[in-house]
Design a protein around this motif. Structure first.
Motif, mmCIF file in Angstrom:
data_model
loop_
_atom_site.group_PDB
_atom_site.id
_atom_site.type_symbol
_atom_site.label_atom_id
_atom_site.label_comp_id
_atom_site.label_asym_id
_atom_site.label_seq_id
_atom_site.Cartn_x
_atom_site.Cartn_y
_atom_site.Cartn_z
ATOM 1 N N THR A 46 30.959 22.178 -8.502
ATOM 2 C CA THR A 46 31.384 21.824 -9.852
ATOM 3 C C THR A 46 30.266 22.119 -10.838
ATOM 4 O OG1 THR A 46 30.567 19.556 -9.777
ATOM 5 C CG2 THR A 46 32.808 19.932 -8.981
ATOM 6 N N THR A 47 30.639 22.260 -12.096
ATOM 7 C CA THR A 47 29.674 22.396 -13.180
ATOM 8 C C THR A 47 30.196 21.646 -14.400
ATOM 9 O OG1 THR A 47 28.384 23.964 -14.499
ATOM 10 C CG2 THR A 47 30.638 24.587 -14.009
ATOM 11 N N GLY A 48 29.268 21.101 -15.160
ATOM 12 C CA GLY A 48 29.640 20.364 -16.361
ATOM 13 C C GLY A 48 28.430 20.092 -17.220
ATOM 14 N N HIS A 49 28.648 19.640 -18.435
ATOM 15 C CA HIS A 49 27.550 19.321 -19.350
ATOM 16 C C HIS A 49 27.244 17.825 -19.292
ATOM 17 C CE1 HIS A 49 27.949 23.317 -21.151
ATOM 18 N NE2 HIS A 49 26.742 23.084 -21.607
ATOM 19 N N GLY A 50 25.971 17.507 -19.127
ATOM 20 C CA GLY A 50 25.522 16.126 -19.075
ATOM 21 C C GLY A 50 24.234 16.018 -18.291
ATOM 22 N N ASP A 51 23.603 14.854 -18.359
ATOM 23 C CA ASP A 51 22.332 14.639 -17.672
ATOM 24 C C ASP A 51 22.474 14.485 -16.163
ATOM 25 O OD1 ASP A 51 20.542 14.760 -19.860
ATOM 26 O OD2 ASP A 51 21.177 12.751 -20.472
ATOM 27 N N ASN A 52 23.638 14.014 -15.709
ATOM 28 C CA ASN A 52 23.880 13.884 -14.272
ATOM 29 C C ASN A 52 25.381 13.925 -14.038
ATOM 30 O OD1 ASN A 52 24.951 11.161 -14.549
ATOM 31 N ND2 ASN A 52 22.814 10.510 -14.825
ATOM 32 N N ALA A 53 25.775 13.983 -12.787
ATOM 33 C CA ALA A 53 27.195 14.144 -12.449
ATOM 34 C C ALA A 53 28.041 12.973 -12.928
ATOM 35 C CB ALA A 53 27.354 14.330 -10.942
ATOM 36 N N ALA A 54 27.480 11.778 -12.926
ATOM 37 C CA ALA A 54 28.253 10.608 -13.348
ATOM 38 C C ALA A 54 28.562 10.634 -14.839
ATOM 39 C CB ALA A 54 27.497 9.335 -12.995
ATOM 40 N N LEU A 55 27.695 11.251 -15.633
ATOM 41 C CA LEU A 55 27.872 11.290 -17.082
ATOM 42 C C LEU A 55 28.364 12.638 -17.593
ATOM 43 C CD1 LEU A 55 24.584 9.437 -18.088
ATOM 44 C CD2 LEU A 55 26.874 8.467 -17.876
ATOM 45 N N ALA A 56 28.487 13.612 -16.713
ATOM 46 C CA ALA A 56 28.817 14.975 -17.130
ATOM 47 C C ALA A 56 30.263 15.109 -17.602
ATOM 48 C CB ALA A 56 28.577 15.948 -15.980
#
Length: 144
Positions: A46-56
Motif C-alpha cells: 500500500t501507499t498513502g500520504h501521512g506520517d505513518n500507516a495509522a494516520l495515512a
C-alpha cells in the motif's frame, strides 16, 4: 478516524483475499502431501500520504504473488518479484538511486507491506519525506 477505519478494513480484506487461500493446507492431516512445492509468497503493498500507516490517507493498494509465478495487481509483478528475490525479501535493502535530487519539502508518503514471503509472515512500513524520495528507490517494488 473514519478514514483510518476504512483504511484498516481495506487492508484486512485485501490481506484475507491474498492470504486466505494459503491457509487451506493447515487443516490437512500431518501425513498429507503438500499441495505445492513452493513456499507461498503473497503480499499486499500500500501507499498513502501521512506520517505513518495509522494516520495515512490511503491512495493505492496492490497485490503481489511471487510463487510459483509472478502475478497480482502490481503493474510490474515479474520485475518486482525478481528484485525481491535478489534481496531475499529484505525490504530494508531497497536503496535510493544516487542520480536523483529531491526537494526538502516535507509531504510524507508511507508504504506498507503485509503478507507472506517464502512461507514467512512479513510486515513492513516505511515513511519517505515526499513522493520524490519514494520514487527515487532503485526498485519497481513500490512503483504503483
Amino acid at each position: 478516524m473514519r478514514n483510518t477505519a476504512r483504511w484498516a478494513a481495506t487492508l484486512g480484506l485485501a490481506a484475507a483475499a491474498v492470504c486466505g487461500p494459503l491457509t487451506g493446507g493447515a487443516a490437512a492431516a500431518p501425513d498429507a502431501a503438500p499441495s505445492s512445492l513452493y513456499a507461498p509468497s503473497a503480499l499486499v503493498l500500500t501507499t498513502g500520504h501521512g506520517d505513518n500507516a495509522a494516520l495515512a490517507t490511503p491512495e493505492r493498494a496492490v497485490t503481489l504473488n511471487c510463487a510459483p509465478t509472478a502475478s497480482g495487481t502490481h503493474p510490474a509483478a515479474a520485475l518486482a518479484c525478481a528484485e525481491l528475490r535478489g534481496i531475499g525479501g529484505n525490504f530494508e535493502a531497497l536503496k535510493s538511486r544516487d542520480d536523483v535530487w529531491c526537494t526538502k519539502v516535507y509531504n510524507p508518503v508511507v508504504v506498507t507491506v503485509d503478507g507472506v514471503w517464502q512461507g514467512k509472515r512479513v510486515s513492513y512500513e516505511r515513511t519517505f519525506g515526499n513522493s520524490c524520495v519514494k520514487d527515487a528507490l532503485n526498485s519497481s517494488v513500490f512503483a504503483f
